[in-house]
Design an enzyme around this catalytic site. Structure first.
Site, PDB file in Angstrom:
ATOM      1  N   ARG A  33      -2.564  -6.228  -8.492  1.00 25.49           N
ATOM      2  CA  ARG A  33      -1.521  -7.247  -8.342  1.00 25.49           C
ATOM      3  C   ARG A  33      -1.640  -8.362  -9.360  1.00 25.49           C
ATOM      4  NH1 ARG A  33      -2.926  -7.846  -2.145  1.00 25.49           N
ATOM      5  NH2 ARG A  33      -4.895  -7.380  -3.177  1.00 25.49           N
ATOM      6  N   HIS A  46       0.834  -1.203   0.000  1.00 26.77           N
ATOM      7  CA  HIS A  46       0.000   0.000   0.000  1.00 26.77           C
ATOM      8  C   HIS A  46       0.873   1.260   0.000  1.00 26.77           C
ATOM      9  CE1 HIS A  46      -3.057  -2.765   2.174  1.00 26.77           C
ATOM     10  NE2 HIS A  46      -3.470  -2.607   0.934  1.00 26.77           N
ATOM     11  N   SER A  64      -2.769  -8.333   2.683  1.00 24.28           N
ATOM     12  CA  SER A  64      -3.243  -8.101   4.061  1.00 24.28           C
ATOM     13  C   SER A  64      -3.830  -9.356   4.696  1.00 24.28           C
ATOM     14  CB  SER A  64      -4.310  -7.001   4.103  1.00 24.28           C
ATOM     15  OG  SER A  64      -3.750  -5.779   3.738  1.00 24.28           O
ATOM     16  N   LYS A 123     -16.422  -6.428   5.940  1.00 23.76           N
ATOM     17  CA  LYS A 123     -15.188  -6.430   6.713  1.00 23.76           C
ATOM     18  C   LYS A 123     -15.355  -5.678   8.019  1.00 23.76           C
ATOM     19  CE  LYS A 123     -12.088  -7.076   2.850  1.00 23.76           C
ATOM     20  NZ  LYS A 123     -10.848  -6.660   2.209  1.00 23.76           N
TER      21      LYS A 123
HETATM   22  P1  ADP Z   1      -9.937  -3.652  -0.274  1.00 23.07           P
HETATM   23  O1  ADP Z   1     -10.546  -4.286   0.930  1.00 23.07           O
HETATM   24  O2  ADP Z   1     -10.708  -2.477  -0.785  1.00 23.07           O
HETATM   25  O3  ADP Z   1      -9.502  -4.574  -1.358  1.00 23.07           O
HETATM   26  P2  ADP Z   1      -7.190  -3.484   0.593  1.00 23.07           P
HETATM   27  O4  ADP Z   1      -6.791  -2.789   1.850  1.00 23.07           O
HETATM   28  O5  ADP Z   1      -7.050  -4.957   0.584  1.00 23.07           O
HETATM   29  O6  ADP Z   1      -8.645  -2.984   0.332  1.00 23.07           O
HETATM   30  O7  ADP Z   1      -6.393  -2.889  -0.634  1.00 23.07           O
HETATM   31  C1  ADP Z   1      -6.488  -1.549  -1.044  1.00 23.07           C
HETATM   32  C2  ADP Z   1      -5.847  -1.375  -2.411  1.00 23.07           C
HETATM   33  O8  ADP Z   1      -4.468  -1.685  -2.366  1.00 23.07           O
HETATM   34  C3  ADP Z   1      -6.425  -2.272  -3.505  1.00 23.07           C
HETATM   35  O9  ADP Z   1      -6.452  -1.544  -4.718  1.00 23.07           O
HETATM   36  C4  ADP Z   1      -5.440  -3.404  -3.595  1.00 23.07           C
HETATM   37  O10 ADP Z   1      -5.448  -4.016  -4.862  1.00 23.07           O
HETATM   38  C5  ADP Z   1      -4.149  -2.640  -3.368  1.00 23.07           C
HETATM   39  N1  ADP Z   1      -3.050  -3.490  -2.881  1.00 23.07           N
HETATM   40  C6  ADP Z   1      -3.063  -4.318  -1.824  1.00 23.07           C
HETATM   41  N2  ADP Z   1      -1.863  -4.940  -1.667  1.00 23.07           N
HETATM   42  C7  ADP Z   1      -1.079  -4.476  -2.675  1.00 23.07           C
HETATM   43  C8  ADP Z   1       0.283  -4.742  -3.088  1.00 23.07           C
HETATM   44  N3  ADP Z   1       1.045  -5.616  -2.444  1.00 23.07           N
HETATM   45  N4  ADP Z   1       0.745  -4.081  -4.184  1.00 23.07           N
HETATM   46  C9  ADP Z   1      -0.059  -3.218  -4.837  1.00 23.07           C
HETATM   47  N5  ADP Z   1      -1.329  -2.922  -4.506  1.00 23.07           N
HETATM   48  C10 ADP Z   1      -1.833  -3.537  -3.445  1.00 23.07           C
END
Ligand code: ADP
Length: 151
Positions: free
Chosen positions: A92, A18, A130, A42
């Protein structure tokens, strides 16, 4: 006019993946607001939302262009409220793509001025996820290397 983007997500927890998207997003946007949403599926978070807000603030304490806020409404409505013209998201893999494809179309239906900008993950961070971090942490594994702050 300042170009403001909102980077929405659950951030449970906020990871180096992130952080990378936020820092690279600053090449395109003047300001990035990290929007930590309560979403219905969530509601039961692993890391408390206030705790994560504090950790994200720590991470960007020297980067005044980045801020964090907790919200409980449509991302599209929040964007118009804070004057954001874009949503920033990371991609990703094809699973992310399938989901992001529909959600970005819905967001533009809800707010026609709102475009979603995607940044492809940096390869060394592609596996940082995550939900896997939560599992490792739950069973006592060390997750510190995936996080840009100290837990
Ligand atoms: P959500 O619950 O909305 O998917 P996340 O917190 O899991 O929220 O992720 C928020 C954003 O960050 C999403 O666009 C996700 O694809 C991106 N993201 C998560 N991990 C990575 C990573 N390792 N590299 C790039 N983008 C990421």
């Amino acid at each position: 006019m300042k170009r403001v983007a909102i980077f929405p997500g659950s951030f449970d927890p906020f990871t180096k993946g992130h952080e990378d998207i936020v820092l690279r997003g600053l090449k395109i946007f003047d300001e990035i607001v990290i929007g930590m949403g309560y979403n219905s599926q969530k509601a039961n978070r692993y890391f408390e939302i206030e705790y994560m807000e504090e950790k994200i603030n720590d991470t960007f304490r020297d980067v005044p262009e980045v801020s964090v806020m907790v919200y409980n409404e449509l991302t599209a409505s929040l964007a118009s409220k804070i004057g954001a013209s874009a949503i920033l998201r990371g991609l990703r893999n094809t699973t992310d793509f399938e989901y992001e494809n529909s959600i970005s179309q819905v967001n533009r239906d809800l707010n026609e001025k709102l475009e979603t900008i995607f940044l492809i993950t940096s390869p060394e961070l592609a596996a940082v996820n995550s939900s896997i971090i939560r599992e490792v942490h739950r069973y006592g594994g060390d997750v510190q290397k995936y996080l840009p702050y100290t837990l």
